[in-house]
Write a protein that holds these residues in place. Structure first.
Motif, PDB file in Angstrom:
ATOM      1  N   SER A  73       0.869  -1.171   0.000  1.00 59.68           N
ATOM      2  CA  SER A  73       0.000   0.000   0.000  1.00 59.68           C
ATOM      3  C   SER A  73       0.907   1.222   0.000  1.00 59.68           C
ATOM      4  O   SER A  73       2.059   1.147   0.426  1.00 59.68           O
ATOM      5  CB  SER A  73      -0.921   0.009   1.224  1.00 59.68           C
ATOM      6  OG  SER A  73      -0.178   0.186   2.407  1.00 59.68           O
ATOM      7  N   ALA A  74       0.391   2.328  -0.500  1.00 57.85           N
ATOM      8  CA  ALA A  74       1.159   3.571  -0.534  1.00 57.85           C
ATOM      9  C   ALA A  74       0.215   4.743  -0.331  1.00 57.85           C
ATOM     10  O   ALA A  74      -0.913   4.732  -0.824  1.00 57.85           O
ATOM     11  CB  ALA A  74       1.883   3.709  -1.867  1.00 57.85           C
ATOM     12  N   PHE A  75       0.690   5.734   0.419  1.00 61.06           N
ATOM     13  CA  PHE A  75      -0.094   6.950   0.599  1.00 61.06           C
ATOM     14  C   PHE A  75       0.812   8.153   0.421  1.00 61.06           C
ATOM     15  O   PHE A  75       2.000   8.116   0.748  1.00 61.06           O
ATOM     16  CB  PHE A  75      -0.779   6.976   1.975  1.00 61.06           C
ATOM     17  CG  PHE A  75       0.170   6.983   3.142  1.00 61.06           C
ATOM     18  CD1 PHE A  75       0.620   8.175   3.687  1.00 61.06           C
ATOM     19  CD2 PHE A  75       0.601   5.791   3.699  1.00 61.06           C
ATOM     20  CE1 PHE A  75       1.493   8.182   4.757  1.00 61.06           C
ATOM     21  CE2 PHE A  75       1.477   5.786   4.775  1.00 61.06           C
ATOM     22  CZ  PHE A  75       1.920   6.986   5.310  1.00 61.06           C
ATOM     23  N   ALA A  76       0.250   9.198  -0.143  1.00 61.47           N
ATOM     24  CA  ALA A  76       1.002  10.436  -0.359  1.00 61.47           C
ATOM     25  C   ALA A  76       1.158  11.150   0.976  1.00 61.47           C
ATOM     26  O   ALA A  76       0.217  11.209   1.764  1.00 61.47           O
ATOM     27  CB  ALA A  76       0.274  11.323  -1.360  1.00 61.47           C
ATOM     28  N   GLU A  77       2.356  11.674   1.205  1.00 59.46           N
ATOM     29  CA  GLU A  77       2.614  12.370   2.474  1.00 59.46           C
ATOM     30  C   GLU A  77       1.784  13.638   2.619  1.00 59.46           C
ATOM     31  O   GLU A  77       1.323  13.950   3.706  1.00 59.46           O
ATOM     32  CB  GLU A  77       4.099  12.742   2.588  1.00 59.46           C
ATOM     33  CG  GLU A  77       4.980  11.597   2.958  1.00 59.46           C
ATOM     34  CD  GLU A  77       6.406  12.043   3.264  1.00 59.46           C
ATOM     35  OE1 GLU A  77       6.867  13.057   2.709  1.00 59.46           O
ATOM     36  OE2 GLU A  77       7.051  11.358   4.062  1.00 59.46           O
ATOM     37  N   ASP A  78       1.592  14.378   1.524  1.00 58.87           N
ATOM     38  CA  ASP A  78       0.966  15.695   1.612  1.00 58.87           C
ATOM     39  C   ASP A  78      -0.365  15.814   0.878  1.00 58.87           C
ATOM     40  O   ASP A  78      -0.862  16.919   0.693  1.00 58.87           O
ATOM     41  CB  ASP A  78       1.927  16.759   1.056  1.00 58.87           C
ATOM     42  CG  ASP A  78       3.231  16.811   1.834  1.00 58.87           C
ATOM     43  OD1 ASP A  78       3.194  16.596   3.055  1.00 58.87           O
ATOM     44  OD2 ASP A  78       4.291  17.055   1.218  1.00 58.87           O
ATOM     45  N   SER A  79      -0.922  14.680   0.452  1.00 62.11           N
ATOM     46  CA  SER A  79      -2.187  14.711  -0.287  1.00 62.11           C
ATOM     47  C   SER A  79      -3.032  13.521   0.144  1.00 62.11           C
ATOM     48  O   SER A  79      -2.496  12.494   0.541  1.00 62.11           O
ATOM     49  CB  SER A  79      -1.942  14.592  -1.794  1.00 62.11           C
ATOM     50  OG  SER A  79      -1.112  15.616  -2.259  1.00 62.11           O
ATOM     51  N   PRO A  80      -4.333  13.628   0.009  1.00 63.34           N
ATOM     52  CA  PRO A  80      -5.198  12.496   0.376  1.00 63.34           C
ATOM     53  C   PRO A  80      -5.282  11.463  -0.760  1.00 63.34           C
ATOM     54  O   PRO A  80      -6.346  11.174  -1.283  1.00 63.34           O
ATOM     55  CB  PRO A  80      -6.544  13.167   0.644  1.00 63.34           C
ATOM     56  CG  PRO A  80      -6.536  14.351  -0.270  1.00 63.34           C
ATOM     57  CD  PRO A  80      -5.099  14.812  -0.329  1.00 63.34           C
ATOM     58  N   ILE A  81      -4.126  10.947  -1.148  1.00 65.13           N
ATOM     59  CA  ILE A  81      -4.062   9.984  -2.249  1.00 65.13           C
ATOM     60  C   ILE A  81      -3.439   8.699  -1.714  1.00 65.13           C
ATOM     61  O   ILE A  81      -2.387   8.746  -1.074  1.00 65.13           O
ATOM     62  CB  ILE A  81      -3.211  10.518  -3.421  1.00 65.13           C
ATOM     63  CG1 ILE A  81      -3.762  11.854  -3.914  1.00 65.13           C
ATOM     64  CG2 ILE A  81      -3.150   9.504  -4.549  1.00 65.13           C
ATOM     65  CD1 ILE A  81      -2.831  12.574  -4.876  1.00 65.13           C
ATOM     66  N   PHE A  82      -4.082   7.581  -1.982  1.00 74.31           N
ATOM     67  CA  PHE A  82      -3.531   6.296  -1.567  1.00 74.31           C
ATOM     68  C   PHE A  82      -3.955   5.227  -2.545  1.00 74.31           C
ATOM     69  O   PHE A  82      -4.931   5.383  -3.288  1.00 74.31           O
ATOM     70  CB  PHE A  82      -3.966   5.930  -0.140  1.00 74.31           C
ATOM     71  CG  PHE A  82      -5.449   5.820   0.023  1.00 74.31           C
ATOM     72  CD1 PHE A  82      -6.105   4.620  -0.155  1.00 74.31           C
ATOM     73  CD2 PHE A  82      -6.203   6.952   0.338  1.00 74.31           C
ATOM     74  CE1 PHE A  82      -7.483   4.525  -0.017  1.00 74.31           C
ATOM     75  CE2 PHE A  82      -7.592   6.863   0.473  1.00 74.31           C
ATOM     76  CZ  PHE A  82      -8.222   5.642   0.296  1.00 74.31           C
ATOM     77  N   THR A  83      -3.217   4.136  -2.582  1.00 73.86           N
ATOM     78  CA  THR A  83      -3.533   3.018  -3.466  1.00 73.86           C
ATOM     79  C   THR A  83      -2.805   1.767  -2.984  1.00 73.86           C
ATOM     80  O   THR A  83      -2.042   1.822  -2.021  1.00 73.86           O
ATOM     81  CB  THR A  83      -3.181   3.349  -4.929  1.00 73.86           C
ATOM     82  OG1 THR A  83      -3.728   2.345  -5.781  1.00 73.86           O
ATOM     83  CG2 THR A  83      -1.688   3.452  -5.134  1.00 73.86           C
ATOM     84  N   THR A  84      -3.048   0.673  -3.674  1.00 72.19           N
ATOM     85  CA  THR A  84      -2.405  -0.595  -3.344  1.00 72.19           C
ATOM     86  C   THR A  84      -1.935  -1.271  -4.625  1.00 72.19           C
ATOM     87  O   THR A  84      -2.296  -0.864  -5.723  1.00 72.19           O
ATOM     88  CB  THR A  84      -3.382  -1.544  -2.617  1.00 72.19           C
ATOM     89  OG1 THR A  84      -4.472  -1.841  -3.500  1.00 72.19           O
ATOM     90  CG2 THR A  84      -3.904  -0.948  -1.332  1.00 72.19           C
ATOM     91  N   GLY A  85      -1.146  -2.326  -4.466  1.00 72.31           N
ATOM     92  CA  GLY A  85      -0.703  -3.132  -5.597  1.00 72.31           C
ATOM     93  C   GLY A  85      -0.124  -4.444  -5.107  1.00 72.31           C
ATOM     94  O   GLY A  85       0.378  -4.520  -3.984  1.00 72.31           O
ATOM     95  N   LYS A  86      -0.208  -5.470  -5.949  1.00 71.76           N
ATOM     96  CA  LYS A  86       0.336  -6.788  -5.579  1.00 71.76           C
ATOM     97  C   LYS A  86       1.856  -6.777  -5.534  1.00 71.76           C
ATOM     98  O   LYS A  86       2.469  -7.525  -4.795  1.00 71.76           O
ATOM     99  CB  LYS A  86      -0.121  -7.857  -6.567  1.00 71.76           C
ATOM    100  CG  LYS A  86      -1.580  -8.193  -6.466  1.00 71.76           C
ATOM    101  CD  LYS A  86      -1.926  -9.292  -7.450  1.00 71.76           C
ATOM    102  CE  LYS A  86      -3.148  -8.834  -8.200  1.00 71.76           C
ATOM    103  NZ  LYS A  86      -3.444  -9.543  -9.393  1.00 71.76           N
ATOM    104  N   ASN A  87       2.476  -5.918  -6.364  1.00 72.97           N
ATOM    105  CA  ASN A  87       3.934  -5.792  -6.401  1.00 72.97           C
ATOM    106  C   ASN A  87       4.264  -4.323  -6.662  1.00 72.97           C
ATOM    107  O   ASN A  87       3.366  -3.498  -6.851  1.00 72.97           O
ATOM    108  CB  ASN A  87       4.536  -6.719  -7.467  1.00 72.97           C
ATOM    109  CG  ASN A  87       3.894  -6.528  -8.825  1.00 72.97           C
ATOM    110  OD1 ASN A  87       3.754  -5.399  -9.310  1.00 72.97           O
ATOM    111  ND2 ASN A  87       3.495  -7.608  -9.460  1.00 72.97           N
ATOM    112  N   ILE A  88       5.552  -4.002  -6.682  1.00 72.43           N
ATOM    113  CA  ILE A  88       5.969  -2.598  -6.846  1.00 72.43           C
ATOM    114  C   ILE A  88       5.566  -2.052  -8.215  1.00 72.43           C
ATOM    115  O   ILE A  88       5.107  -0.914  -8.318  1.00 72.43           O
ATOM    116  CB  ILE A  88       7.486  -2.446  -6.614  1.00 72.43           C
ATOM    117  CG1 ILE A  88       7.844  -2.766  -5.155  1.00 72.43           C
ATOM    118  CG2 ILE A  88       7.968  -1.048  -6.982  1.00 72.43           C
ATOM    119  CD1 ILE A  88       7.281  -1.811  -4.127  1.00 72.43           C
TER     120      ILE A  88
END
Length: 127
Positions: free
Chosen positions: A17-32
């Motif tokens: 999972s990944a989230f932006a430090e300064d924005s309300p943006i996030f997502t996921t993925g099975k691999n990089i």
């Protein structure tokens, strides 16, 4: 030129999972690779895109040490600590999240990782 958006990456049971430090943006993925593709899509859908072309140079992935060594288990942390001249037990505490490295220690660790990566990328194996 707009600054690159930092995405903090975490290893999960199903991938990343990944989230932006300064924005309300996030997502996921099975691999990089999938995570990067999904970040691009999330950025294109966000107001942060500002009608600019979004690609992998628009953002950077940031792992904390614990997450990095969870993902790159192939890297021997004791060897890396010794190679960069850091106490292996202190390095282990950084990896376990018991202590937080200073920015200079983080730079030192990253430089060691990059050095090993450069060496590996320049190797050839005989058959």
């Amino acid at each position: 030129m707009k600054k690159r958006i930092k995405f903090v990456v975490e290893k999960t049971d199903s991938g990343f999972s990944a989230f932006a430090e300064d924005s309300p943006i996030f997502t996921t993925g099975k691999n990089i690779s999938e995570l990067q593709k999904n970040i691009i899509e999330a950025l294109e859908l966000s107001s942060d895109a500002d009608n600019r072309k979004i690609n992998t140079s628009s953002f950077e992935l940031v792992f904390d040490l614990k997450q990095f060594f969870k993902y790159y288990r192939v890297i021997n942390s004791k060897y890396l600590a010794e190679r960069i001249g850091m106490n292996p037990s202190l390095f282990s505490q950084y990896i376990q999240g018991k202590k937080k490295p200073s920015s200079s220690q983080t730079s030192r660790i990253l430089a060691g990782i990059h050095e090993i990566g450069k060496e590996l990328s320049s190797l050839n194996l005989s058959n």
